[in-house]
Write a protein that holds these residues in place. Structure first.
Motif, PDB file in Angstrom:
ATOM      1  N   LEU A  58       0.513   3.837  -2.763  1.00 25.72           N
ATOM      2  CA  LEU A  58      -0.551   4.663  -2.694  1.00 25.72           C
ATOM      3  C   LEU A  58      -0.224   6.133  -2.129  1.00 25.72           C
ATOM      4  O   LEU A  58      -0.961   6.981  -1.781  1.00 25.72           O
ATOM      5  CB  LEU A  58      -1.762   4.302  -1.967  1.00 25.72           C
ATOM      6  N   LYS A  66      -3.133  -0.479   5.113  1.00 24.47           N
ATOM      7  CA  LYS A  66      -4.637  -0.167   4.857  1.00 24.47           C
ATOM      8  C   LYS A  66      -4.651   0.699   3.455  1.00 24.47           C
ATOM      9  O   LYS A  66      -3.821   1.629   3.246  1.00 24.47           O
ATOM     10  CB  LYS A  66      -5.251   0.618   5.795  1.00 24.47           C
ATOM     11  N   GLU A  67      -5.603   0.683   2.727  1.00 26.87           N
ATOM     12  CA  GLU A  67      -6.020   1.537   1.601  1.00 26.87           C
ATOM     13  C   GLU A  67      -6.640   2.961   2.177  1.00 26.87           C
ATOM     14  O   GLU A  67      -6.941   2.999   3.021  1.00 26.87           O
ATOM     15  CB  GLU A  67      -6.860   0.940   0.620  1.00 26.87           C
ATOM     16  N   VAL A  80      -1.105   3.743   4.894  1.00 30.61           N
ATOM     17  CA  VAL A  80      -0.556   3.326   3.682  1.00 30.61           C
ATOM     18  C   VAL A  80       0.783   2.915   3.835  1.00 30.61           C
ATOM     19  O   VAL A  80       1.265   2.052   3.420  1.00 30.61           O
ATOM     20  CB  VAL A  80      -0.720   4.202   2.361  1.00 30.61           C
ATOM     21  N   THR A 114       0.842  -1.195  -0.014  1.00 30.42           N
ATOM     22  CA  THR A 114       0.088   0.069   0.044  1.00 30.42           C
ATOM     23  C   THR A 114       1.099   1.293   0.064  1.00 30.42           C
ATOM     24  O   THR A 114       0.208   2.394  -0.226  1.00 30.42           O
ATOM     25  CB  THR A 114      -0.963  -0.180   1.297  1.00 30.42           C
TER      26      THR A 114
END
Length: 273
Positions: A156, A237-238, A232, A153
């Motif tokens: 991101l 976690k997104e 992230v 992640t």
């Protein structure tokens, strides 16, 4: 008297047309910070490492701070969580803290009619972002060394960080303009930033706030980006879609409003200085 454009198109057009000047001034500001020092650019890496060590010792050993549900208070985990929050805060703090003095400290540029003054706050953004990037590199190395991997992640991160950049850019334009006419802003901004440091979810999660204060704490402009960046980078976690829709839109609006105020007030800079 010349009328300066305030539309979003003029904003991006100015940055694009003056991109080489913007990069040259940014690099000059980055290198001038360490000019004459023994370690030179090495300080850009030493400073975040030293500050990470100090904060980690104080909050994990002296105050016995612990992050809920993270490896029973693992020092490595706490250091990474702390460092990720500090990177975001320090980027915002340095840009906003310096912004009231940007125009006042460059009177020679103000007197040059053809000089694009609107890029000066962006010079501060880019130079500060350079140091934030170095801090992120140190975080990745430490994370890889401590846990053997970097979460997927982390890719991101640019999306999570972008809204904070636009918010900071807007406030920097706004305060750079106001700082010319209201010199007291430069004296009080440090107090405001210190307060933000301790009410931001850097040393503790948002869930640690008492229920009756949690709504007020969520108004902190740094709370949401710090938590998303940490998610992230550390927690795999997104990005929250609400964050992207609400915070990113608000940040873009603030960026344009700050630019508009700067352009509308710049015609009086030379007279005041």
């Amino acid at each position: 008297m010349k009328k300066f454009e305030v539309s979003p198109l003029s904003l991006f057009g100015s940055l694009y047309n003056n991109r080489q000047l913007l990069l040259d001034l940014s690099w000059r500001e980055i290198t001038s910070r360490y000019k004459g020092s023994v370690f030179g650019m090495l300080w850009s890496m030493l400073t975040p490492i030293l500050m990470l060590g100090i904060y980690t010792f104080i909050f994990s050993e002296v105050f016995q701070s612990r992050w809920p549900n993270i490896n029973e208070g693992s020092r490595s985990s706490f250091a990474l969580i702390l460092f990720s929050g500090l990177i975001a805060f320090n980027f915002f703090s340095e840009c906003v803290g310096r912004s009231p003095h940007i125009i006042c400290s460059n009177p020679n540029f103000v007197k040059k009619v053809i000089f694009p003054l609107e890029i000066l706050p962006c010079v501060t953004i880019i130079s500060t972002l350079f140091h934030a990037t170095i801090g992120l590199g140190i975080l990745f190395i430490f994370e890889l060394f401590a846990f053997g991997k970097i979460p997927a992640t982390a890719l991101l991160l640019p999306i999570a960080f972008a809204p904070l950049i636009f918010l900071t850019m807007g406030l920097t334009w706004l305060l750079a303009a106001l700082g010319v006419y209201l010199r007291d802003i430069g004296q009080t901004i440090g107090i405001v930033l210190t307060g933000l440091l301790f009410i931001s979810p850097i040393f503790f999660p948002m869930s640690s706030f008492p229920e009756k204060w949690r709504g007020l704490a969520s108004l902190n402009p740094l709370a949401m980006p710090i938590e998303q960046i940490r998610n992230v980078l550390i927690f795999s976690k997104e990005i929250d879609t609400h964050y992207l829709m609400y915070y990113a839109t608000t940040s873009l609006i603030i960026a344009w409003l700050g630019y508009a105020v700067f352009q509308a007030s710049r015609k009086g800079f030379a007279d005041v200085l």
